[in-house]
Motif scaffolding. Structure first.
Motif, PDB file in Angstrom:
ATOM      1  N   UNK A  45      -8.944 -17.940 -34.668  1.00 14.40           N
ATOM      2  CA  UNK A  45      -7.957 -17.490 -33.693  1.00 14.40           C
ATOM      3  C   UNK A  45      -8.582 -17.367 -32.314  1.00 14.40           C
ATOM      4  N   UNK A  46      -7.711 -17.439 -31.323  1.00 15.10           N
ATOM      5  CA  UNK A  46      -8.093 -17.190 -29.939  1.00 15.10           C
ATOM      6  C   UNK A  46      -7.209 -16.060 -29.433  1.00 15.10           C
ATOM      7  N   UNK A  47      -7.846 -15.041 -28.876  1.00 16.10           N
ATOM      8  CA  UNK A  47      -7.111 -13.933 -28.269  1.00 16.10           C
ATOM      9  C   UNK A  47      -7.540 -13.796 -26.811  1.00 16.10           C
ATOM     10  N   UNK A  48      -6.638 -13.245 -26.006  1.00 18.76           N
ATOM     11  CA  UNK A  48      -6.867 -13.087 -24.572  1.00 18.76           C
ATOM     12  C   UNK A  48      -6.565 -11.644 -24.182  1.00 18.76           C
ATOM     13  N   UNK A  49      -7.405 -11.077 -23.320  1.00 20.10           N
ATOM     14  CA  UNK A  49      -7.195  -9.721 -22.818  1.00 20.10           C
ATOM     15  C   UNK A  49      -7.078  -9.804 -21.300  1.00 20.10           C
TER      16      UNK A  49
END
Length: 192
Positions: A45-49
């Motif tokens: 997965x790729x998550x962004x903050x």
């Protein structure tokens, strides 16, 4: 502290634990009853903050004890994209290949352990490695690793069925062939 190449006496797979891990009760990462399950379905997965201006790649199970994405959501991260795999070994191989490529390009960890206690080493500056760039890199690594038995240099990662079949053939059929897994429409069968 040095990984030691050996074969697990329980499952027959090749593993590289350190003596320190063995002394503290660790051992085969495939047989472990805790942590990330390399034999179960998993995802990259790729998550962004947005507040941290950070992007992160990670792996986790698709349900139960390894559901990392929900943990990250509670901490303010938003899921950008994910890819599902038949096994955690496949997801792990993709993640490691992506991290290796980004490290070679000079991208080190962006956040520190104080900000992100779990997984800080897989974070990047979103101005330098955008979610789109990271997703493109993941897609490229998946394509490069597809149909391979050696996805990461010097590490042989196989689907458990294949590892068992290799072990069985090398021990003159003393190990039974595992049941083949069916590929769901949302899962990638990476290594054949």
């Amino acid at each position: 502290m040095t990984p030691w190449r050996c074969r697990c006496l329980t499952c027959g797979r090749e593993v590289t634990p350190t003596l320190m891990k063995i002394r503290t009760g660790g051992g085969c990462r495939f047989c472990a009853s805790h942590g990330f399950d390399l034999t179960a379905p998993a995802r990259v997965y790729i998550v962004h903050h947005p507040q941290y201006n950070a992007v992160k790649i990670g792996i986790g199970g698709t349900a139960g004890r390894n559901e990392r994405v929900n943990h990250h959501r509670r901490a303010g991260w938003a899921l950008t994209r994910d890819w599902h795999f038949l096994t955690g070994a496949e997801a792990h191989a993709v993640e490691q290949a992506v991290l290796q490529e980004l490290r070679k390009a000079g991208h080190g960890p962006y956040l520190n352990v104080d900000v992100m206690p779990n997984g800080w080493t897989e974070t990047f500056d979103a101005d330098l490695v955008t979610p789109t760039v990271l997703a493109t890199t993941v897609e490229a690594r998946i394509a490069a690793l597809a149909d391979t038995a050696t996805p990461v240099p010097a590490r042989r990662v196989l689907r458990p069925q294949r590892a068992n079949a290799l072990t069985a053939s090398s021990t003159a059929g003393t190990r039974p062939e595992p049941e083949p897994r069916e590929v769901a429409s949302d899962q990638l069968a990476l290594f054949h």
